[in-house]
Scaffold this active site. Structure first.
Site, PDB file in Angstrom:
ATOM      1  CG  ASP A  72      -1.818   1.223   1.292  1.00 22.59           C
ATOM      2  OD1 ASP A  72      -2.439   1.549   0.265  1.00 22.59           O
ATOM      3  OD2 ASP A  72      -1.903   1.863   2.356  1.00 22.59           O
ATOM      4  CB  CYS A  75      -9.390   4.931   0.661  1.00 23.78           C
ATOM      5  SG  CYS A  75      -7.712   5.274   1.256  1.00 23.78           S
ATOM      6  CB  THR A  76      -6.715   0.067   2.253  1.00 25.03           C
ATOM      7  OG1 THR A  76      -5.626   0.910   1.834  1.00 25.03           O
ATOM      8  CG2 THR A  76      -7.071  -0.896   1.138  1.00 25.03           C
ATOM      9  CG  HIS A  77      -5.448   5.131   4.746  1.00 25.86           C
ATOM     10  ND1 HIS A  77      -4.922   4.713   3.547  1.00 25.86           N
ATOM     11  CD2 HIS A  77      -4.400   5.595   5.482  1.00 25.86           C
ATOM     12  CE1 HIS A  77      -3.613   4.922   3.538  1.00 25.86           C
ATOM     13  NE2 HIS A  77      -3.273   5.452   4.693  1.00 25.86           N
TER      14      HIS A  77
END
Length: 272
Positions: A11, A185-187
């Site tokens: 990422d 979004c991976t956040h």
């Protein structure tokens, strides 16, 4: 290729740890080699040309670690670079966009899906195109939430500033009467409870990190690459690499992972 080889996960920073966390939960026998491009975060404001260059470098690094599969645990990189990289390597590789989109299509009841993501992911139109390819009768509403990434990176998950910004971002989507929202979004799964409060109980949140882990397990089964069960009493040892700020990364990772990170190595990713 050995089924005991590790899985590469990468990422732009710490957000992909949400994907790594789900992989650890869904397929706990798999060893993960994680790379966070913390020196060059965020990707959301970068051009497609730059993102593809970054991803090529990271993939080359992961190939030196003899990984058996790669997970692009970044929506922006998945949207802008995945199709290019797929044509260039022979290792199985998956992103986070399609698994999340498929789940949202199956989940919506009123046919109105929202997507929150970085500027680059929204500009790419990747989620909208893929969702409409599955069902052209659906309506998709995208909203860029660029401040979420730095707020998460700074650990401001429960700060009143983050809540105020979330309300400003999400108010527009609330007016669209969506019943499903993709955390694109991976956040963003790290802000799931806050986003859920802002949107209300009538909106189902889709976490692509979880769906990607499930898709990865299916891919490994299909390729006969699932790792053998770990013997009782033994543990899987994962490896973590970053392009900068190892100590800060470790502190954050240890706060969200079901695994104690004792060492994070810094890699000169530009050398690849």
């Amino acid at each position: 290729m050995s089924n005991q080889a590790p899985i590469g996960v990468f990422d732009s920073g710490v957000g992909g740890l949400t994907v790594a966390r789900e992989i650890m939960r869904q397929i706990p026998d798999e060893k993960i080699i994680y790379f966070g491009d913390t020196a060059r975060v965020p990707y959301g404001s970068k051009s497609q040309f730059t993102i593809i260059r970054f991803v090529r470098q990271i993939v080359r690094f992961l190939e030196t670690r003899d990984v058996k599969a790669i997970v692009v645990a970044c929506n922006t990189a998945s949207a802008y670079a995945l199709e290019t990289i797929e044509r260039e390597i022979h290792i199985p590789i998956i992103g986070v966009v399609k698994p999340g989109a498929r789940t949202a299509v199956a989940a919506t009841e009123n046919g109105r899906i929202g997507v929150i993501a970085t500027d680059a992911t929204i500009r790419s139109g990747m989620y909208t195109r893929y969702i409409l390819s599955l069902n052209p009768d659906l309506a998709v509403y995208g909203k860029a939430c660029p401040l979420f990434v730095p707020l998460v990176e700074e650990g401001m998950l429960h700060d009143h500033v983050t809540e105020e910004i979330a309300n400003r971002y999400l108010d527009e989507l609330k007016k669209q009467d969506i019943d499903t929202l993709i955390l694109g979004c991976t956040h963003y799964p790290l802000l799931r409870s806050l986003i859920g409060r802002c949107m209300g109980i009538s909106v189902q949140l889709v976490n692509p990190a979880y769906e990607t882990a499930v898709s990865l397990r299916e891919l490994l089964q299909e390729k006969h690459l699932l790792a053998d069960p770990v013997p009782e009493g033994e543990t899987v040892h994962h490896e973590f690499y970053v392009s900068d700020g190892a100590e800060k990364f470790e502190i954050f990772a240890n706060s969200i992972l079901p695994y104690d990170i004792r060492k994070t190595q810094v890699v000169d990713i530009e050398a690849f």
